[in-house]
Design a protein around this motif. Structure first.
Motif, PDB file in Angstrom:
ATOM      1  N   LEU A  78     -29.063  24.052  -4.140  1.00 55.33           N
ATOM      2  CA  LEU A  78     -30.096  23.570  -3.164  1.00 55.33           C
ATOM      3  C   LEU A  78     -29.404  24.331  -1.658  1.00 55.33           C
ATOM      4  CD1 LEU A  78     -30.301  19.906  -4.106  1.00 55.33           C
ATOM      5  CD2 LEU A  78     -32.152  21.561  -4.010  1.00 55.33           C
ATOM      6  N   VAL A  79     -28.510  24.190  -1.502  1.00 53.23           N
ATOM      7  CA  VAL A  79     -27.742  24.855  -0.177  1.00 53.23           C
ATOM      8  C   VAL A  79     -28.033  26.357  -0.307  1.00 53.23           C
ATOM      9  CG1 VAL A  79     -25.578  25.270   1.172  1.00 53.23           C
ATOM     10  CG2 VAL A  79     -25.854  22.800   0.242  1.00 53.23           C
ATOM     11  N   LYS A  80     -27.734  26.999  -1.334  1.00 54.51           N
ATOM     12  CA  LYS A  80     -27.822  28.370  -1.594  1.00 54.51           C
ATOM     13  C   LYS A  80     -29.492  28.705  -1.220  1.00 54.51           C
ATOM     14  CE  LYS A  80     -26.364  29.705  -5.383  1.00 54.51           C
ATOM     15  NZ  LYS A  80     -26.346  30.018  -6.923  1.00 54.51           N
ATOM     16  N   ARG A  81     -30.400  28.069  -1.804  1.00 54.24           N
ATOM     17  CA  ARG A  81     -31.779  28.315  -1.367  1.00 54.24           C
ATOM     18  C   ARG A  81     -31.990  28.112   0.201  1.00 54.24           C
ATOM     19  NH1 ARG A  81     -35.545  26.833  -6.502  1.00 54.24           N
ATOM     20  NH2 ARG A  81     -34.129  27.562  -8.009  1.00 54.24           N
ATOM     21  N   LEU A  82     -31.281  26.905   0.747  1.00 55.51           N
ATOM     22  CA  LEU A  82     -31.585  26.754   2.129  1.00 55.51           C
ATOM     23  C   LEU A  82     -31.034  27.530   3.017  1.00 55.51           C
ATOM     24  CD1 LEU A  82     -32.356  24.729   4.326  1.00 55.51           C
ATOM     25  CD2 LEU A  82     -30.013  23.595   4.164  1.00 55.51           C
ATOM     26  N   GLU A  83     -29.784  28.261   2.771  1.00 56.50           N
ATOM     27  CA  GLU A  83     -29.251  29.074   3.547  1.00 56.50           C
ATOM     28  C   GLU A  83     -29.900  30.626   3.440  1.00 56.50           C
ATOM     29  OE1 GLU A  83     -26.436  28.975   5.356  1.00 56.50           O
ATOM     30  OE2 GLU A  83     -25.859  26.797   5.181  1.00 56.50           O
ATOM     31  N   ALA A  84     -30.594  30.763   2.356  1.00 56.54           N
ATOM     32  CA  ALA A  84     -31.511  31.983   2.268  1.00 56.54           C
ATOM     33  C   ALA A  84     -32.746  31.896   2.934  1.00 56.54           C
ATOM     34  CB  ALA A  84     -31.689  32.276   0.645  1.00 56.54           C
ATOM     35  N   SER A  85     -33.022  30.625   3.515  1.00 53.44           N
ATOM     36  CA  SER A  85     -34.490  30.485   4.014  1.00 53.44           C
ATOM     37  C   SER A  85     -34.396  30.733   5.345  1.00 53.44           C
ATOM     38  CB  SER A  85     -35.015  28.784   3.646  1.00 53.44           C
ATOM     39  OG  SER A  85     -35.982  28.619   4.272  1.00 53.44           O
ATOM     40  N   ASP A  86     -35.480  30.958   6.053  1.00 48.36           N
ATOM     41  CA  ASP A  86     -35.729  31.318   7.379  1.00 48.36           C
ATOM     42  C   ASP A  86     -35.619  29.932   8.198  1.00 48.36           C
ATOM     43  OD1 ASP A  86     -35.263  33.977   7.188  1.00 48.36           O
ATOM     44  OD2 ASP A  86     -37.254  34.321   7.039  1.00 48.36           O
ATOM     45  N   SER A  87     -36.030  28.892   7.522  1.00 52.70           N
ATOM     46  CA  SER A  87     -36.455  27.328   8.056  1.00 52.70           C
ATOM     47  C   SER A  87     -35.351  26.579   7.448  1.00 52.70           C
ATOM     48  CB  SER A  87     -37.590  27.393   8.015  1.00 52.70           C
ATOM     49  OG  SER A  87     -38.100  27.216   6.666  1.00 52.70           O
ATOM     50  N   LEU A  88     -35.668  25.364   7.714  1.00 50.76           N
ATOM     51  CA  LEU A  88     -34.934  24.221   7.253  1.00 50.76           C
ATOM     52  C   LEU A  88     -35.589  23.708   5.959  1.00 50.76           C
ATOM     53  CD1 LEU A  88     -34.258  22.106  10.428  1.00 50.76           C
ATOM     54  CD2 LEU A  88     -32.682  23.459   9.017  1.00 50.76           C
ATOM     55  N   CYS A  89     -36.479  24.632   4.993  1.00 54.53           N
ATOM     56  CA  CYS A  89     -37.111  24.098   4.051  1.00 54.53           C
ATOM     57  C   CYS A  89     -37.204  25.308   3.144  1.00 54.53           C
ATOM     58  CB  CYS A  89     -38.429  23.478   4.479  1.00 54.53           C
ATOM     59  SG  CYS A  89     -39.702  24.010   5.156  1.00 54.53           S
ATOM     60  N   PHE A  90     -37.547  24.956   1.881  1.00 57.46           N
ATOM     61  CA  PHE A  90     -37.972  25.982   0.905  1.00 57.46           C
ATOM     62  C   PHE A  90     -38.765  25.299  -0.060  1.00 57.46           C
ATOM     63  CE2 PHE A  90     -33.716  24.450  -0.407  1.00 57.46           C
ATOM     64  CZ  PHE A  90     -34.053  23.948  -1.786  1.00 57.46           C
ATOM     65  N   GLY A  91     -39.377  26.091  -1.202  1.00 59.69           N
ATOM     66  CA  GLY A  91     -40.184  25.482  -2.225  1.00 59.69           C
ATOM     67  C   GLY A  91     -41.352  26.620  -2.449  1.00 59.69           C
ATOM     68  N   ASN A  92     -42.221  26.189  -3.173  1.00 60.07           N
ATOM     69  CA  ASN A  92     -43.705  26.856  -3.539  1.00 60.07           C
ATOM     70  C   ASN A  92     -44.883  26.033  -3.787  1.00 60.07           C
ATOM     71  OD1 ASN A  92     -43.224  25.600  -6.171  1.00 60.07           O
ATOM     72  ND2 ASN A  92     -41.704  27.129  -6.674  1.00 60.07           N
ATOM     73  N   GLU A  93     -45.801  26.236  -4.442  1.00 56.83           N
ATOM     74  CA  GLU A  93     -46.916  25.275  -4.530  1.00 56.83           C
ATOM     75  C   GLU A  93     -46.668  24.161  -5.319  1.00 56.83           C
ATOM     76  OE1 GLU A  93     -49.612  27.293  -8.207  1.00 56.83           O
ATOM     77  OE2 GLU A  93     -49.105  28.767  -6.885  1.00 56.83           O
ATOM     78  N   VAL A  94     -45.583  23.973  -5.810  1.00 53.62           N
ATOM     79  CA  VAL A  94     -45.470  22.681  -6.596  1.00 53.62           C
ATOM     80  C   VAL A  94     -44.434  21.733  -6.053  1.00 53.62           C
ATOM     81  CG1 VAL A  94     -46.364  23.691  -8.860  1.00 53.62           C
ATOM     82  CG2 VAL A  94     -43.955  23.737  -8.297  1.00 53.62           C
TER      83      VAL A  94
END
Length: 403
Positions: free
Chosen positions: A251-267
């Motif tokens: 979760l932290v890995k994906r957050l740190e890779a994101s340009d914002s405070l969230c990540f995800g997709n269509e689901v």
């Protein structure tokens, strides 16, 4: 042949996805179960420790400690209002195959632990389902031939539906089949001592199962410890505490890779309040999974979880990301057969007149590429890319009580 292909296809798909997306699903160029996580883990560990120390300093210097909202009621309310739908409606869900995949994974985990708990004999097996929900695992316990089950959950409506399912199952069973006895308890297991609510105050368990639940308790040290106490204090020596929970590192890995405070997709979507430092307890994020989950959750810093479990004489015997668990268990024919029976992967391309879970061609580009390889006979089994990204944030854990 079909499942050999899907195994090769799915693992290769995830490797490619991680190479393209960099740190989203793993280190660059790493396989789903590969190494190279040391730097990431040290970064998260130091960040969590730093934030924990800062919080302690704030509490010592502040004349009044900040009041922290209790999210238990929100979680209970969400699951109490979640509507029960039939099989026909579930089959139309965008995450139908992902949910089946998760269910297959739980089935394999529970089945293997039941074998270990029972040993070579046919002795009675007693189980605690901590966070039982609406009773999604009742059939697994039935197939496992257990003797007694205690179901506990914070959501009263869910417990009622779980009990109704059990009674229906018992009523419809064959006359010669002996269905396990059961007790159903509504309780906040992160606050209340569960042993005080047992019909049999001397009851000891062989297995405690806590599926997709434990992360709610990491709101505070007190709650996390109470949940552990309820899971472990009534386990017999050699008994197992098993479960599934989001992987904080992922979760932290994906957050740190994101340009914002969230990540995800269509689901699914995960939203944090901040990034850069992560408290050991109360590190809140909001998790939304289409039609199923829409609640606050908390990071479970696993080294701390493991350390806390030692207080209850528990030792960690297994910790694997879902992708690693999948790779290992797919080596056995019985698990591959169960996967087909449970429709845990989506066939691509779909049969004439059928429809894929989504119309987006990009969601299945990996499957299309696989089908075009020499010697590959379609269909192949897959999950859409969005479903895999959602389910791959989780891990499996197994603790065992020391003698």
């Amino acid at each position: 042949m079909f499942f050999t292909l899907l195994h090769l296809f799915l693992t290769e798909t995830m490797e490619k996805g991680e190479e393209k997306q960099g740190g989203m699903n793993g280190e660059e160029g790493a396989t789903p179960g590969g190494g190279g996580r040391g730097g990431r883990e040290l970064g998260l560990k130091s960040g969590m420790k730093r934030r924990h120390e800062e919080r302690e300093d704030e509490e010592e210097t502040s004349p009044t400690k900040k009041l922290v909202a209790d999210h238990s009621k929100n979680v209970a309310s969400h699951y109490n209002t979640l509507q029960e739908v039939g099989l026909a409606a579930r089959s139309q869900s965008r995450i139908f195959y992902m949910r089946n995949f998760n269910n297959w994974l739980k089935s394999v985990l529970i089945g293997e632990i039941l074998e270990q708990a029972r040993g070579t004999g046919s002795r009675p097996v007693y189980v605690l389902d901590l966070g039982c929900g609406k009773g999604g695992d009742l059939l697994k316990w039935r197939r496992g031939g257990i003797s007694h089950l205690v179901c506990a959950d914070i959501a009263e409506v869910s417990v009622e539906q779980c009990q109704t399912r059990y009674e229906d199952m018992k009523r419809k069973s064959h006359a010669k089949e002996k269905i396990f006895s059961a007790q159903f308890i509504t309780a906040d297991c992160s606050k209340e001592v569960l042993s005080e609510k047992l019909d049999d105050p001397e009851l000891m368990f062989d297995i405690c199962s806590c599926q997709f639940v434990y992360h709610y308790s990491f709101e505070s040290e007190q709650k996390a410890d109470m949940m552990l106490r309820n899971a472990c204090e009534r386990l017999k020596p050699g008994g197992f505490f098993i479960g599934t929970t989001p992987d904080a590192y992922e979760l932290v890995k994906r957050l740190e890779a994101s340009d914002s405070l969230c990540f995800g997709n269509e689901v699914f979507k995960v939203s944090f309040q901040s990034k850069g430092s992560y408290p050991l307890f109360g590190c809140q994020y909001h998790f939304n999974l289409e039609g199923v989950v829409d609640v606050p959750e908390f990071l479970v810093y696993f080294p701390l979880f493991e350390h806390m479990a030692k207080r209850y004489n528990m030792r960690l015997v297994l910790k694997q990301r879902f992708s690693e668990f999948f790779e290992e268990k797919m080596k056995k024919e019985q698990h591959r057969s169960l996967m087909m029976k449970m429709m845990a992967l989506e066939p691509f391309p779909c049969e004439d007149g059928g429809q894929l879970a989504t119309d987006s061609t990009e969601e299945y580009s990996h499957a299309k590429e696989r089908c075009g390889r020499p010697g590959v006979r379609p269909p192949v089994g897959t999950l859409s890319r969005s479903e895999w990204d959602a389910t791959s944030i989780y891990l499996v854990f197994v603790f065992q009580k020391m003698s």
